[in-house]
Design a protein around this motif. Structure first.
Motif, PDB file in Angstrom:
ATOM      1  N   GLY A  25       0.795  -1.215   0.000  1.00 40.41           N
ATOM      2  CA  GLY A  25       0.000   0.000   0.000  1.00 40.41           C
ATOM      3  C   GLY A  25       0.827   1.265   0.000  1.00 40.41           C
ATOM      4  N   ARG A  26       0.163   2.368  -0.310  1.00 45.89           N
ATOM      5  CA  ARG A  26       0.852   3.646  -0.468  1.00 45.89           C
ATOM      6  C   ARG A  26       0.771   4.532   0.755  1.00 45.89           C
ATOM      7  NH1 ARG A  26      -1.235   5.498  -6.520  1.00 45.89           N
ATOM      8  NH2 ARG A  26      -0.498   3.659  -7.636  1.00 45.89           N
ATOM      9  N   THR A  27       0.055   4.067   1.787  1.00 41.01           N
ATOM     10  CA  THR A  27      -0.183   4.933   2.946  1.00 41.01           C
ATOM     11  C   THR A  27       0.531   4.444   4.196  1.00 41.01           C
ATOM     12  OG1 THR A  27      -2.202   3.701   3.460  1.00 41.01           O
ATOM     13  CG2 THR A  27      -2.419   5.654   2.058  1.00 41.01           C
ATOM     14  N   PHE A  28       1.610   3.677   4.006  1.00 42.72           N
ATOM     15  CA  PHE A  28       2.314   3.077   5.141  1.00 42.72           C
ATOM     16  C   PHE A  28       2.729   4.127   6.161  1.00 42.72           C
ATOM     17  CE2 PHE A  28       4.884   0.196   7.469  1.00 42.72           C
ATOM     18  CZ  PHE A  28       6.085   0.828   7.740  1.00 42.72           C
ATOM     19  N   SER A  29       3.192   5.267   5.678  1.00 40.51           N
ATOM     20  CA  SER A  29       3.721   6.284   6.584  1.00 40.51           C
ATOM     21  C   SER A  29       2.666   6.837   7.539  1.00 40.51           C
ATOM     22  CB  SER A  29       4.343   7.431   5.787  1.00 40.51           C
ATOM     23  OG  SER A  29       3.367   8.065   4.990  1.00 40.51           O
ATOM     24  N   SER A  30       1.400   6.636   7.208  1.00 37.62           N
ATOM     25  CA  SER A  30       0.330   7.156   8.058  1.00 37.62           C
ATOM     26  C   SER A  30      -0.109   6.168   9.131  1.00 37.62           C
ATOM     27  CB  SER A  30      -0.879   7.535   7.199  1.00 37.62           C
ATOM     28  OG  SER A  30      -1.454   6.385   6.608  1.00 37.62           O
ATOM     29  N   TYR A  31       0.491   4.982   9.135  1.00 40.56           N
ATOM     30  CA  TYR A  31       0.131   3.953  10.108  1.00 40.56           C
ATOM     31  C   TYR A  31       1.088   3.948  11.296  1.00 40.56           C
ATOM     32  CZ  TYR A  31      -3.279   1.616   7.086  1.00 40.56           C
ATOM     33  OH  TYR A  31      -4.376   1.319   6.328  1.00 40.56           O
ATOM     34  N   HIS A  32       0.511   3.798  12.466  1.00 40.49           N
ATOM     35  CA  HIS A  32       1.291   3.460  13.645  1.00 40.49           C
ATOM     36  C   HIS A  32       1.609   1.966  13.559  1.00 40.49           C
ATOM     37  CE1 HIS A  32       0.093   7.316  15.350  1.00 40.49           C
ATOM     38  NE2 HIS A  32      -1.150   7.017  15.025  1.00 40.49           N
ATOM     39  N   MET A  33       2.825   1.601  13.883  1.00 43.20           N
ATOM     40  CA  MET A  33       3.247   0.209  13.739  1.00 43.20           C
ATOM     41  C   MET A  33       3.706  -0.358  15.075  1.00 43.20           C
ATOM     42  SD  MET A  33       2.729  -0.352  10.553  1.00 43.20           S
ATOM     43  CE  MET A  33       3.484  -1.977  10.471  1.00 43.20           C
ATOM     44  N   GLY A  34       3.424  -1.642  15.265  1.00 42.94           N
ATOM     45  CA  GLY A  34       3.813  -2.274  16.515  1.00 42.94           C
ATOM     46  C   GLY A  34       4.313  -3.688  16.310  1.00 42.94           C
ATOM     47  N   TRP A  35       5.087  -4.146  17.280  1.00 42.57           N
ATOM     48  CA  TRP A  35       5.507  -5.542  17.354  1.00 42.57           C
ATOM     49  C   TRP A  35       4.935  -6.149  18.633  1.00 42.57           C
ATOM     50  CZ3 TRP A  35       7.805  -8.355  13.646  1.00 42.57           C
ATOM     51  CH2 TRP A  35       8.473  -7.685  12.618  1.00 42.57           C
ATOM     52  N   PHE A  36       4.420  -7.347  18.490  1.00 42.14           N
ATOM     53  CA  PHE A  36       3.885  -8.095  19.613  1.00 42.14           C
ATOM     54  C   PHE A  36       4.505  -9.486  19.568  1.00 42.14           C
ATOM     55  CE2 PHE A  36       0.382  -5.297  20.951  1.00 42.14           C
ATOM     56  CZ  PHE A  36       0.376  -4.408  19.899  1.00 42.14           C
ATOM     57  N   ARG A  37       4.375 -10.236  20.646  1.00 47.11           N
ATOM     58  CA  ARG A  37       4.872 -11.606  20.642  1.00 47.11           C
ATOM     59  C   ARG A  37       3.976 -12.491  21.484  1.00 47.11           C
ATOM     60  NH1 ARG A  37      10.479 -10.756  24.149  1.00 47.11           N
ATOM     61  NH2 ARG A  37       9.480 -10.464  26.205  1.00 47.11           N
ATOM     62  N   GLN A  38       4.011 -13.766  21.143  1.00 46.82           N
ATOM     63  CA  GLN A  38       3.237 -14.748  21.889  1.00 46.82           C
ATOM     64  C   GLN A  38       4.096 -15.974  22.116  1.00 46.82           C
ATOM     65  OE1 GLN A  38      -0.589 -15.815  20.226  1.00 46.82           O
ATOM     66  NE2 GLN A  38      -1.305 -16.512  22.216  1.00 46.82           N
ATOM     67  N   ALA A  39       4.394 -16.230  23.370  1.00 45.15           N
ATOM     68  CA  ALA A  39       5.168 -17.409  23.737  1.00 45.15           C
ATOM     69  C   ALA A  39       4.223 -18.591  23.923  1.00 45.15           C
ATOM     70  CB  ALA A  39       5.936 -17.136  25.025  1.00 45.15           C
ATOM     71  N   PRO A  40       4.731 -19.807  23.810  1.00 39.39           N
ATOM     72  CA  PRO A  40       3.876 -20.995  23.974  1.00 39.39           C
ATOM     73  C   PRO A  40       3.142 -20.982  25.308  1.00 39.39           C
ATOM     74  CG  PRO A  40       6.017 -21.616  23.113  1.00 39.39           C
ATOM     75  CD  PRO A  40       6.114 -20.168  23.470  1.00 39.39           C
ATOM     76  N   GLY A  41       1.837 -21.148  25.256  1.00 39.34           N
ATOM     77  CA  GLY A  41       1.038 -21.207  26.468  1.00 39.34           C
ATOM     78  C   GLY A  41       0.767 -19.873  27.125  1.00 39.34           C
ATOM     79  N   LYS A  42       1.171 -18.790  26.477  1.00 36.71           N
ATOM     80  CA  LYS A  42       0.973 -17.464  27.054  1.00 36.71           C
ATOM     81  C   LYS A  42       0.164 -16.588  26.120  1.00 36.71           C
ATOM     82  CE  LYS A  42       5.164 -17.407  29.876  1.00 36.71           C
ATOM     83  NZ  LYS A  42       6.386 -16.635  30.241  1.00 36.71           N
ATOM     84  N   GLU A  43      -0.346 -15.507  26.667  1.00 38.98           N
ATOM     85  CA  GLU A  43      -1.105 -14.563  25.855  1.00 38.98           C
ATOM     86  C   GLU A  43      -0.149 -13.672  25.060  1.00 38.98           C
ATOM     87  OE1 GLU A  43      -5.098 -14.113  28.662  1.00 38.98           O
ATOM     88  OE2 GLU A  43      -3.814 -12.386  28.286  1.00 38.98           O
ATOM     89  N   ARG A  44      -0.671 -13.136  23.997  1.00 41.61           N
ATOM     90  CA  ARG A  44       0.112 -12.204  23.203  1.00 41.61           C
ATOM     91  C   ARG A  44       0.404 -10.947  24.016  1.00 41.61           C
ATOM     92  NH1 ARG A  44      -2.686 -10.989  17.767  1.00 41.61           N
ATOM     93  NH2 ARG A  44      -4.076  -9.804  19.135  1.00 41.61           N
ATOM     94  N   GLU A  45       1.619 -10.435  23.885  1.00 45.88           N
ATOM     95  CA  GLU A  45       1.998  -9.252  24.652  1.00 45.88           C
ATOM     96  C   GLU A  45       2.673  -8.218  23.759  1.00 45.88           C
ATOM     97  OE1 GLU A  45       4.858 -10.195  27.677  1.00 45.88           O
ATOM     98  OE2 GLU A  45       6.378 -10.881  26.273  1.00 45.88           O
ATOM     99  N   PHE A  46       2.548  -6.994  24.171  1.00 47.53           N
ATOM    100  CA  PHE A  46       3.156  -5.869  23.472  1.00 47.53           C
ATOM    101  C   PHE A  46       4.665  -5.906  23.635  1.00 47.53           C
ATOM    102  CE2 PHE A  46       3.987  -1.652  22.085  1.00 47.53           C
ATOM    103  CZ  PHE A  46       4.829  -1.067  23.028  1.00 47.53           C
ATOM    104  N   VAL A  47       5.382  -5.587  22.557  1.00 44.30           N
ATOM    105  CA  VAL A  47       6.838  -5.514  22.598  1.00 44.30           C
ATOM    106  C   VAL A  47       7.322  -4.086  22.365  1.00 44.30           C
ATOM    107  CG1 VAL A  47       8.983  -6.268  21.513  1.00 44.30           C
ATOM    108  CG2 VAL A  47       7.099  -7.899  21.835  1.00 44.30           C
ATOM    109  N   ALA A  48       6.901  -3.501  21.255  1.00 46.33           N
ATOM    110  CA  ALA A  48       7.376  -2.162  20.903  1.00 46.33           C
ATOM    111  C   ALA A  48       6.427  -1.546  19.881  1.00 46.33           C
ATOM    112  CB  ALA A  48       8.787  -2.217  20.336  1.00 46.33           C
ATOM    113  N   ARG A  49       6.441  -0.218  19.817  1.00 54.28           N
ATOM    114  CA  ARG A  49       5.642   0.461  18.807  1.00 54.28           C
ATOM    115  C   ARG A  49       6.332   1.739  18.367  1.00 54.28           C
ATOM    116  NH1 ARG A  49       2.103   4.624  20.702  1.00 54.28           N
ATOM    117  NH2 ARG A  49       2.048   4.824  22.962  1.00 54.28           N
ATOM    118  N   ILE A  50       5.963   2.169  17.176  1.00 49.25           N
ATOM    119  CA  ILE A  50       6.515   3.399  16.623  1.00 49.25           C
ATOM    120  C   ILE A  50       5.375   4.158  15.972  1.00 49.25           C
ATOM    121  CG2 ILE A  50       7.199   2.234  14.460  1.00 49.25           C
ATOM    122  CD1 ILE A  50       9.660   4.143  14.431  1.00 49.25           C
TER     123      ILE A  50
END
Length: 117
Positions: A25-50
């Motif tokens: 897409g052409r509008t990437f710069s307008s999106y806030h972006m984040g990284w999340f992770r999910q370990a085995p047997g655990k809930e997904r958790e926030f890692v970082a965002r920009i």
């Protein structure tokens, strides 16, 4: 926007990996972006965002000082540089995009990071 994460793999404790998340897409710069992770047997958790435009960054306490999130709007890509990896960083890592801060509604397919002790 469609997201494609890559860069996961097997690494020894103390090592480094860089994850990439390519967006369509052409509008990437307008999106806030984040990284999340999910370990085995655990809930997904926030890692970082920009944030969109300004590029302010925020991190989970567990990765602060070891991980760095960045973005290249010309390449429609967000990165997660992971240093000093620990076994507890083992997880599937997902990138996500949002128009509104914190309202992530677009997700990539995930990439597996395994840190051996």
């Amino acid at each position: 926007v469609q997201l494609q994460a890559s860069g996961g793999g097997l690494v020894q404790a103390g090592g480094s990996l860089r994850l990439s998340c390519a967006a369509s897409g052409r509008t990437f710069s307008s999106y806030h972006m984040g990284w999340f992770r999910q370990a085995p047997g655990k809930e997904r958790e926030f890692v970082a965002r920009i944030t969109a435009s300004v590029g302010s960054t925020y991190y989970a306490d567990s990765v602060k000082g070891r991980f760095t999130i960045s973005r290249d709007n010309a390449k429609n890509t967000v990165y997660l540089q992971m240093n000093k990896l620990k076994p507890e960083d083992t997880a599937v890592y997902y990138c996500a995009a949002s128009r509104l801060p914190g309202k992530y509604d677009q997700w990539g397919q995930g990439t597996l990071v395994t840190v051996s002790s």
